[in-house]
Design a protein around this motif. Structure first.
Motif, PDB file in Angstrom:
ATOM      1  N   GLU A 144      50.471  47.881  37.423  1.00 23.87           N
ATOM      2  CA  GLU A 144      49.017  47.955  37.532  1.00 23.87           C
ATOM      3  C   GLU A 144      48.454  49.151  36.752  1.00 23.87           C
ATOM      4  O   GLU A 144      48.976  50.257  36.867  1.00 23.87           O
ATOM      5  N   ASP A 173      48.790  31.691  27.091  1.00 21.35           N
ATOM      6  CA  ASP A 173      48.364  31.407  28.469  1.00 21.35           C
ATOM      7  C   ASP A 173      49.423  31.872  29.461  1.00 21.35           C
ATOM      8  O   ASP A 173      49.116  32.509  30.466  1.00 21.35           O
ATOM      9  N   ASP A 200      49.526  35.691  29.581  1.00 19.83           N
ATOM     10  CA  ASP A 200      48.379  36.266  30.291  1.00 19.83           C
ATOM     11  C   ASP A 200      48.525  36.120  31.812  1.00 19.83           C
ATOM     12  O   ASP A 200      48.156  37.014  32.569  1.00 19.83           O
ATOM     13  N   LYS A 201      49.070  34.992  32.241  1.00 18.55           N
ATOM     14  CA  LYS A 201      49.290  34.778  33.676  1.00 18.55           C
ATOM     15  C   LYS A 201      50.220  35.846  34.248  1.00 18.55           C
ATOM     16  O   LYS A 201      49.953  36.429  35.299  1.00 18.55           O
ATOM     17  N   ARG A 202      51.300  36.093  33.555  1.00 20.69           N
ATOM     18  CA  ARG A 202      52.262  37.116  33.992  1.00 20.69           C
ATOM     19  C   ARG A 202      51.594  38.489  34.061  1.00 20.69           C
ATOM     20  O   ARG A 202      51.809  39.250  35.008  1.00 20.69           O
ATOM     21  N   LEU A 203      50.791  38.797  33.036  1.00 23.77           N
ATOM     22  CA  LEU A 203      50.145  40.109  32.971  1.00 23.77           C
ATOM     23  C   LEU A 203      49.138  40.283  34.102  1.00 23.77           C
ATOM     24  O   LEU A 203      49.028  41.354  34.701  1.00 23.77           O
ATOM     25  N   ARG A 204      48.418  39.203  34.409  1.00 23.06           N
ATOM     26  CA  ARG A 204      47.437  39.269  35.513  1.00 23.06           C
ATOM     27  C   ARG A 204      48.126  39.571  36.828  1.00 23.06           C
ATOM     28  O   ARG A 204      47.645  40.360  37.631  1.00 23.06           O
ATOM     29  N   LYS A 205      49.261  38.927  37.040  1.00 25.07           N
ATOM     30  CA  LYS A 205      50.029  39.140  38.267  1.00 25.07           C
ATOM     31  C   LYS A 205      50.418  40.595  38.448  1.00 25.07           C
ATOM     32  O   LYS A 205      50.462  41.127  39.551  1.00 25.07           O
ATOM     33  N   LYS A 206      50.716  41.252  37.327  1.00 21.76           N
ATOM     34  CA  LYS A 206      51.145  42.648  37.377  1.00 21.76           C
ATOM     35  C   LYS A 206      49.953  43.612  37.434  1.00 21.76           C
ATOM     36  O   LYS A 206      50.138  44.811  37.597  1.00 21.76           O
ATOM     37  N   GLY A 207      48.751  43.109  37.219  1.00 17.54           N
ATOM     38  CA  GLY A 207      47.575  43.981  37.220  1.00 17.54           C
ATOM     39  C   GLY A 207      47.403  44.772  35.933  1.00 17.54           C
ATOM     40  O   GLY A 207      46.770  45.825  35.913  1.00 17.54           O
ATOM     41  N   ARG A 242      45.875  45.732  32.410  1.00 21.93           N
ATOM     42  CA  ARG A 242      44.551  45.574  31.793  1.00 21.93           C
ATOM     43  C   ARG A 242      44.727  45.034  30.375  1.00 21.93           C
ATOM     44  O   ARG A 242      45.480  45.603  29.587  1.00 21.93           O
TER      45      ARG A 242
END
Ligand SMILES: [Zn+2]
Length: 449
Positions: free
Chosen positions: A348, A369, A372-379, A381
């Motif tokens: 994060e 896609d 980006d999903k993986r990155l969102r999960k980790k918080g 930016r």
């Protein structure tokens, strides 16, 4: 004069065009189709050695075998490469042996990139190589007369890009792939408007034109705008304890310069990671066009990279990582980091800046896609689209046509959908479809009196 539109007239990639004047054939570009083999450029994990056969099988090479069918192959006198992007240069290592009598002609940077690729793939070409500087001329003695080639500097998104004007006994052929009219380039000069106007006055018979964004009703903004976007994006990362990763096109030396210039202001140590970055930066250094050489550390080998990322994991605020993988290519450094396959585990508040846009191909869109999903999960930016294209749009094309006043226009560098708006624009400018403006397809021959 006959023009064989070999590749790049039905897709974005594998650009290749051949022009026949009596008994001489000149080839322009020999590019690869990247989505088919995205890992040839970005693969860090495996040392794939590709060959002509496997690349032909997956449709990654332009189908230049049509030249055998037409009886043109033995007549090829030269292969001219307009700039160093792989969709213009990447097939050459696998095709050039078919034309042993042809010399390869390119600017110093383009030739240096070719040499880096040949070395990396362990390919030796027997063709003679001729380096021609921007804004200079080369006369080739063909079997049916002299062919004079003028290399005219233009702006695009890598170094030493040229338009090629080929003067022959049957008129002048003009090859304009790729370009945008950038009056404020970050490295190098603005386009040579006067030279283009002069060539137009002397008469152009055929213009093959980068039509990729002919459907976009605008001019493409300057790289100076991208530089401002980079500054803005990078200055917004204020957490000195967070990781900071920037990814962009390896061939985009101007963009890399902006990233380094503003990277220095963060006080972080700047590390370039990835094989393709290494290739292009090494080529730029070789030709004296890498102003940021002393500001960076380059890493390409997996062991070295992983050992270094262990250090980053413990002291993430100390470094700025510039790496490959902006299209989320499987096996690229960024892909491996995001998948936790390296010692650096993103968390994060860490930052990734994409100085790129997603290449609109289903392969790239899906890969990005998933990333980006993986990155969102980790918080993590994310800042995306910190980018301005290197391809001109409708108004750039209009300007070029006004300057050159060609008799015939052939749109290139895209699908029918991408090429048709240029036919419309040409129509608005007085060209008649089927008479003076022409849509072609891969492998077709167009004849001109
Ligand atoms: Zn290009």
């Amino acid at each position: 004069m006959e023009v064989c539109t070999i590749g790049g007239f039905e897709q974005v990639g594998k650009n290749m065009t051949a022009v026949k004047i009596k008994d001489d054939v000149i080839i322009f570009d020999a590019g690869i189709y990247l989505p088919a083999i995205i890992e040839i450029q970005e693969e860090e994990a495996h040392e794939h050695i590709y060959n002509e056969k496997s690349l032909r099988r997956i449709g990654a090479l332009p189908d230049d075998l049509v030249l055998d069918k037409y009886g043109w192959t033995s007549k090829v006198k030269a292969i001219v490469i307009g700039h160093a992007h792989l969709d213009h240069l990447g097939a050459l290592p696998y095709l050039a042996h078919r034309y042993p009598q042809a010399e390869i002609i390119a600017t110093p940077f383009t030739m240096a990139v070719l040499d880096e690729i040949l070395e990396g793939e362990k390919i030796i070409l027997k063709n003679r190589k001729r380096i021609i500087k921007e804004d200079s001329t080369y006369v080739l003695n063909g079997s049916s007369g002299q062919i004079k080639m003028e290399f005219v500097h233009t702006t695009h998104s890598t170094l030493q890009c040229v338009f090629i004007a080929m003067h022959t006994s049957e008129g002048t052929f003009f090859y304009a792939l790729d370009f945008k009219f950038d009056n404020y380039p970050v490295i190098g000069d603005p386009p040579r408007y006067n030279k283009l106007r002069e060539l137009g006055r002397r008469g152009i018979k055929i213009l093959v034109l980068d039509a990729l964004y002919s459907g976009a009703e605008r001019r493409t903004p300057s790289e100076r705008i991208a530089r401002n976007l980079v500054e803005d994006a990078m200055s917004s990362v204020r957490d000195r304890k967070a990781a900071m990763i920037v990814t962009t096109f390896s061939s985009h030396i101007s963009r890399l310069k902006s990233i380094v210039d503003f990277g220095k202001k963060t006080g972080r140590q700047i590390i370039f990671i990835g094989r393709s970055l290494n290739k292009y930066v090494t080529a730029a250094v070789k030709v004296g066009q890498c102003p940021f050489k002393k500001e960076i550390i380059m890493m390409k080998y997996r062991k070295q990279v992983d050992a270094f990322l262990k250090k980053v994991e413990k002291d993430r605020g100390r470094y700025l990582l510039v790496c490959t993988g902006h299209q989320a290519e499987p096996g690229s450094i960024l892909d491996r980091i995001v998948k936790d396959e390296t010692p650096l585990k993103l968390r994060e508040g860490d930052n990734i800046i994409f100085c790129s846009s997603v290449i609109p191909d289903p392969v790239n869109i899906n890969a990005r896609d998933r990333m980006d999903k993986r990155l969102r999960k980790k918080g993590v930016r994310i800042q995306t689209d910190v980018h301005v294209s290197g391809h001109g749009a409708r108004e750039d094309m209009r300007d070029l046509v006004i300057l050159l006043k060609p008799k015939h226009i052939i749109p290139a560098h895209g699908t029918l959908q991408q090429e048709t708006p240029l036919i419309e624009l040409a129509g608005e400018m007085g060209y008649k479809f089927g008479e003076t403006s022409h849509l072609s397809s891969n492998g077709k021959v167009l004849k001109f009196d």
